[in-house]
Scaffold this motif. Structure first.
Motif, PDB file in Angstrom:
ATOM      1  N   LYS A 110       0.872  -1.165   0.000  1.00  0.00           N
ATOM      2  CA  LYS A 110       0.000   0.000   0.000  1.00  0.00           C
ATOM      3  C   LYS A 110       0.913   1.218   0.000  1.00  0.00           C
ATOM      4  N   LEU A 111       0.885   1.935  -1.091  1.00  0.00           N
ATOM      5  CA  LEU A 111       1.726   3.125  -1.259  1.00  0.00           C
ATOM      6  C   LEU A 111       0.807   4.333  -1.295  1.00  0.00           C
ATOM      7  N   GLY A 112       0.791   5.078  -0.193  1.00  0.00           N
ATOM      8  CA  GLY A 112      -0.194   6.137  -0.075  1.00  0.00           C
ATOM      9  C   GLY A 112      -1.546   5.468   0.022  1.00  0.00           C
ATOM     10  N   GLY A 113      -2.456   5.804  -0.829  1.00  0.00           N
ATOM     11  CA  GLY A 113      -3.765   5.162  -0.848  1.00  0.00           C
ATOM     12  C   GLY A 113      -3.899   4.120  -1.942  1.00  0.00           C
ATOM     13  N   ARG A 114      -2.791   3.796  -2.597  1.00  0.00           N
ATOM     14  CA  ARG A 114      -2.844   2.878  -3.733  1.00  0.00           C
ATOM     15  C   ARG A 114      -2.336   1.495  -3.377  1.00  0.00           C
ATOM     16  N   ILE A 115      -3.025   0.487  -3.879  1.00  0.00           N
ATOM     17  CA  ILE A 115      -2.614  -0.903  -3.714  1.00  0.00           C
ATOM     18  C   ILE A 115      -1.840  -1.293  -4.967  1.00  0.00           C
ATOM     19  N   VAL A 116      -0.634  -1.836  -4.775  1.00  0.00           N
ATOM     20  CA  VAL A 116       0.163  -2.291  -5.907  1.00  0.00           C
ATOM     21  C   VAL A 116       0.712  -3.677  -5.614  1.00  0.00           C
ATOM     22  N   TYR A 117       0.950  -4.415  -6.682  1.00  0.00           N
ATOM     23  CA  TYR A 117       1.484  -5.769  -6.605  1.00  0.00           C
ATOM     24  C   TYR A 117       2.774  -5.824  -7.408  1.00  0.00           C
ATOM     25  N   ARG A 118       3.797  -6.434  -6.849  1.00  0.00           N
ATOM     26  CA  ARG A 118       5.042  -6.634  -7.581  1.00  0.00           C
ATOM     27  C   ARG A 118       4.871  -7.869  -8.468  1.00  0.00           C
ATOM     28  N   VAL A 119       5.300  -7.792  -9.701  1.00  0.00           N
ATOM     29  CA  VAL A 119       5.135  -8.883 -10.652  1.00  0.00           C
ATOM     30  C   VAL A 119       5.698 -10.186 -10.089  1.00  0.00           C
ATOM     31  N   ASP A 120       6.854 -10.131  -9.455  1.00  0.00           N
ATOM     32  CA  ASP A 120       7.463 -11.347  -8.907  1.00  0.00           C
ATOM     33  C   ASP A 120       6.585 -11.959  -7.813  1.00  0.00           C
ATOM     34  N   ASP A 121       5.924 -11.138  -7.006  1.00  0.00           N
ATOM     35  CA  ASP A 121       5.020 -11.657  -5.965  1.00  0.00           C
ATOM     36  C   ASP A 121       3.797 -12.334  -6.590  1.00  0.00           C
ATOM     37  N   LEU A 122       3.290 -11.764  -7.680  1.00  0.00           N
ATOM     38  CA  LEU A 122       2.151 -12.376  -8.378  1.00  0.00           C
ATOM     39  C   LEU A 122       2.549 -13.741  -8.938  1.00  0.00           C
ATOM     40  N   ARG A 123       3.740 -13.812  -9.517  1.00  0.00           N
ATOM     41  CA  ARG A 123       4.225 -15.071 -10.081  1.00  0.00           C
ATOM     42  C   ARG A 123       4.401 -16.122  -8.980  1.00  0.00           C
ATOM     43  N   GLN A 124       5.001 -15.734  -7.862  1.00  0.00           N
ATOM     44  CA  GLN A 124       5.221 -16.684  -6.764  1.00  0.00           C
ATOM     45  C   GLN A 124       3.894 -17.214  -6.232  1.00  0.00           C
ATOM     46  N   TRP A 125       2.922 -16.347  -6.095  1.00  0.00           N
ATOM     47  CA  TRP A 125       1.608 -16.776  -5.605  1.00  0.00           C
ATOM     48  C   TRP A 125       0.963 -17.749  -6.587  1.00  0.00           C
ATOM     49  N   ALA A 126       0.980 -17.401  -7.867  1.00  0.00           N
ATOM     50  CA  ALA A 126       0.380 -18.274  -8.884  1.00  0.00           C
ATOM     51  C   ALA A 126       1.119 -19.610  -8.972  1.00  0.00           C
ATOM     52  N   ASP A 127       2.430 -19.591  -8.780  1.00  0.00           N
ATOM     53  CA  ASP A 127       3.225 -20.822  -8.873  1.00  0.00           C
ATOM     54  C   ASP A 127       2.918 -21.814  -7.759  1.00  0.00           C
ATOM     55  N   ARG A 128       2.301 -21.365  -6.676  1.00  0.00           N
ATOM     56  CA  ARG A 128       1.891 -22.304  -5.629  1.00  0.00           C
ATOM     57  C   ARG A 128       0.861 -23.306  -6.146  1.00  0.00           C
ATOM     58  N   GLY A 129       0.162 -22.943  -7.199  1.00  0.00           N
ATOM     59  CA  GLY A 129      -0.865 -23.814  -7.753  1.00  0.00           C
ATOM     60  C   GLY A 129      -0.377 -24.729  -8.870  1.00  0.00           C
ATOM     61  N   VAL A 130       0.916 -24.693  -9.175  1.00  0.00           N
ATOM     62  CA  VAL A 130       1.440 -25.510 -10.277  1.00  0.00           C
ATOM     63  C   VAL A 130       1.367 -26.992  -9.926  1.00  0.00           C
ATOM     64  N   ARG A 131       0.829 -27.778 -10.849  1.00  0.00           N
ATOM     65  CA  ARG A 131       0.707 -29.228 -10.677  1.00  0.00           C
ATOM     66  C   ARG A 131       1.045 -29.915 -11.994  1.00  0.00           C
ATOM     67  N   GLN A 132       1.543 -31.147 -11.915  1.00  0.00           N
ATOM     68  CA  GLN A 132       1.801 -31.965 -13.105  1.00  0.00           C
ATOM     69  C   GLN A 132       0.638 -32.906 -13.378  1.00  0.00           C
ATOM     70  N   SER A 133      -0.068 -33.302 -12.322  1.00  0.00           N
ATOM     71  CA  SER A 133      -1.197 -34.220 -12.459  1.00  0.00           C
ATOM     72  C   SER A 133      -2.139 -34.011 -11.287  1.00  0.00           C
ATOM     73  N   SER A 166      -2.759 -36.038  -9.026  1.00  0.00           N
ATOM     74  CA  SER A 166      -2.215 -36.662  -7.816  1.00  0.00           C
ATOM     75  C   SER A 166      -0.983 -35.929  -7.281  1.00  0.00           C
ATOM     76  N   ASP A 167      -0.524 -34.917  -7.983  1.00  0.00           N
ATOM     77  CA  ASP A 167       0.650 -34.144  -7.578  1.00  0.00           C
ATOM     78  C   ASP A 167       0.261 -33.209  -6.433  1.00  0.00           C
ATOM     79  N   PRO A 168       0.899 -33.344  -5.243  1.00  0.00           N
ATOM     80  CA  PRO A 168       0.549 -32.457  -4.129  1.00  0.00           C
ATOM     81  C   PRO A 168       1.017 -31.020  -4.347  1.00  0.00           C
ATOM     82  N   GLY A 169       1.996 -30.816  -5.232  1.00  0.00           N
ATOM     83  CA  GLY A 169       2.465 -29.470  -5.541  1.00  0.00           C
ATOM     84  C   GLY A 169       3.223 -28.835  -4.399  1.00  0.00           C
ATOM     85  N   ALA A 170       3.600 -27.599  -4.605  1.00  0.00           N
ATOM     86  CA  ALA A 170       4.386 -26.859  -3.629  1.00  0.00           C
ATOM     87  C   ALA A 170       3.521 -26.142  -2.603  1.00  0.00           C
TER      88      ALA A 170
END
Length: 95
Positions: free
Chosen positions: A46-69, A71-75
């Motif tokens: 939160k910068l002033g009154g604005r909410i911003v997301y760092r691209v790397d943080d978005l990628r890390q969050w999305a990568d938590r859902g990566v699966r191969q199948s 039955s893959d428990p993932g990260a």
């Protein structure tokens, strides 16, 4: 942001506002706002009154859902934008 923009075409340290971050993730801005409310979404700043997301943080969050199948428990788990149960909080490590 152009609709075809992907993670690899953006600098890792670039900051995006909610509409662009949501578009990058394929979510609606409202869903990303709900994730902020419930603490289930990506790290934001939160910068002033604005909410911003760092691209790397978005990628890390999305990568938590990566699966191969199915039955893959993932990260990790990307939870829905809702309050977490006690069991889900334990699985997520408090986040």
């Amino acid at each position: 942001m152009h609709p075809d923009t992907d993670f690899d075409s953006l600098p890792r340290s670039k900051y995006l506002r909610t509409p662009d971050a949501a578009q990058l993730l394929g979510l609606s801005p409202r869903t990303l706002e709900k994730h902020r409310t419930f603490g289930t979404g990506p790290t934001y700043r939160k910068l002033g009154g604005r909410i911003v997301y760092r691209v790397d943080d978005l990628r890390q969050w999305a990568d938590r859902g990566v699966r191969q199948s199915t039955s893959d428990p993932g990260a990790g788990t990307v939870f829905a934008a809702r309050p977490l149960t006690a069991e889900e909080v334990a699985v997520s490590g408090g986040r």
